[in-house]
Design an enzyme around this catalytic site. Structure first.
Site, PDB file in Angstrom:
ATOM      1  N   ASP A 221      46.475   9.297 -21.645  1.00 50.34           N
ATOM      2  CA  ASP A 221      47.360   8.426 -20.858  1.00 50.34           C
ATOM      3  C   ASP A 221      48.185   9.338 -19.947  1.00 50.34           C
ATOM      4  O   ASP A 221      48.167  10.570 -20.088  1.00 50.34           O
ATOM      5  CB  ASP A 221      48.251   7.622 -21.831  1.00 50.34           C
ATOM      6  CG  ASP A 221      49.089   6.535 -21.151  1.00 50.34           C
ATOM      7  OD1 ASP A 221      48.848   6.236 -19.964  1.00 50.34           O
ATOM      8  OD2 ASP A 221      49.993   5.997 -21.818  1.00 50.34           O
ATOM      9  N   CYS A 261      44.095   3.814 -20.521  1.00 46.22           N
ATOM     10  CA  CYS A 261      44.596   2.446 -20.300  1.00 46.22           C
ATOM     11  C   CYS A 261      44.777   2.139 -18.820  1.00 46.22           C
ATOM     12  O   CYS A 261      44.801   0.978 -18.432  1.00 46.22           O
ATOM     13  CB  CYS A 261      45.891   2.238 -21.065  1.00 46.22           C
ATOM     14  SG  CYS A 261      47.245   3.306 -20.538  1.00 46.22           S
ATOM     15  N   ARG A 289      40.782  -6.398 -21.001  1.00 47.51           N
ATOM     16  CA  ARG A 289      42.141  -6.927 -21.130  1.00 47.51           C
ATOM     17  C   ARG A 289      42.094  -8.453 -20.973  1.00 47.51           C
ATOM     18  O   ARG A 289      42.775  -9.190 -21.670  1.00 47.51           O
ATOM     19  CB  ARG A 289      43.059  -6.319 -20.059  1.00 47.51           C
ATOM     20  CG  ARG A 289      43.294  -4.814 -20.198  1.00 47.51           C
ATOM     21  CD  ARG A 289      44.102  -4.483 -21.442  1.00 47.51           C
ATOM     22  NE  ARG A 289      45.363  -5.195 -21.460  1.00 47.51           N
ATOM     23  CZ  ARG A 289      46.490  -4.797 -20.864  1.00 47.51           C
ATOM     24  NH1 ARG A 289      46.527  -3.640 -20.247  1.00 47.51           N
ATOM     25  NH2 ARG A 289      47.592  -5.517 -20.923  1.00 47.51           N
TER      26      ARG A 289
END
Ligand code: CP
Ligand code: NVA
Length: 302
Positions: A221, A261, A289
């Site tokens: 991330d 992400c 998602r």
């Protein structure tokens, strides 16, 4: 007394069986979507979405998901709500939850989310806090399952910041019983209390190359999360040796996948060669998602 309202403030609000069922349902809802089979589980229902931080994926996936399910979503920003002018969280929760059927919040403090949930009559969903990002794990687990089947017993490497995503990976490791190696620079480790909840699944290995040996999935991330923009330069120095690049991926298992992400910074936490490589599943991860949050909404609204 009505049954206690179910919230989704953390992955820990689900049992392992519920999490498995949600992932299976997300895969089925994705199939239905591609087959053009309508599923109007949210007909007549409204989701309010409070965003104290920016978003592309979370906002668009929820708005689209509610539209596909026959419902409606309302985007609320602090710039134009009374919450942004100081109306108490408790009062906002009482009022909104008398009008809508579920409320998603993306904010800073986990405690603000918790307070909101305490005063809400309807399910409250964590759309990301400084502490956790459980929605992203629904999509990541769906993506991993679609590509590699059962995740139990596999090994994940979390590389970089011990942040909200890392904390949610810890919760997922405990619930789904996979091994999680965490490799962070000194001073950027995850919260020790959260680590302790999954002590059996976790190994802290500060050296990235050693940590990557034989892993099935590599996840990273951004180095500076939303709200940490002023630490960017400091963090760039601290994380300089924590980039997912070709050398690091070569240490992993031959069929290892890469996830992020998003949004990503090519040349910082990940090289362009890794994120744009066929073993990177970030675009499906982002798409999921939509499907996994529809599964969550269906579950919470029913
Ligand atoms: N991954 C994620 O939550 O993306 P957004 O910030 O765009 O919602
Ligand atoms: N850790 C990142 C995740 C963004 C989706 C942040 O909190 O900004």
């Amino acid at each position: 007394m009505p049954a206690k309202t179910r919230h989704f403030l953390s992955l820990n609000d689900l049992t392992a069986d519920e999490l498995r069922a949600l992932i299976a349902r997300a895969i089925e809802l994705k199939r239905q979507h591609y087959a053009g089979e309508p599923n109007l589980f949210a007909r007549g229902k409204t989701l309010a979405m409070i965003f104290d931080k920016s978003s592309t994926r979370t906002r668009v996936s929820f708005e689209t998901g509610m539209a596909q399910a026959g419902g409606h979503a309302i985007f609320l920003s602090p710039r134009d709500t009374q919450l942004g002018r100081g109306e108490p969280i408790e009062d906002s929760a009482r009022v909104l939850s008398r009008m809508v059927d579920a409320i998603m919040i993306r904010t800073f403090e986990q405690s603000a989310l918790q307070t909101f949930a305490e005063y809400s009559r309807v399910p409250v969903i964590n759309g990301l806090t400084d502490l956790l990002h459980p929605l992203q794990l629904l999509a990541d687990l769906q993506t991993w399952t679609e590509h590699r089947g059962e995740v139990q017993g596999k090994t994940v490497l979390w590389l970089g910041d011990g942040n909200n995503m890392c904390h949610s990976y810890i919760n997922a490791a405990r619930l789904m019983d996979f091994k999680l190696r965490i490799s962070c620079p000194a001073g950027y480790e995850p919260d020790q209390d959260i680590v302790q909840t999954a002590a059996e699944q976790i190994e802290m290995i500060p050296d990235p190359m050693q940590a990557a040996e034989g892993v099935d999935l590599v996840v990273t991330d951004v180095w500076a999360s939303m709200g940490q923009e002023e630490e960017q330069a400091l963090r760039e120095k601290a994380f300089a040796h924590y980039q997912v690049d070709d050398k690091l991926m070569a240490q992993a298992a031959g069929d290892a996948l890469f996830m992020h992400c998003l949004p990503a910074h090519r040349g910082e936490e990940v090289s362009a060669s890794v994120i744009d490589h066929p073993d990177s599943v970030v675009w499906e991860e982002a798409e999921n998602r939509l499907h996994s949050q529809k599964a969550l909404l269906e579950y919470l609204l029913s």
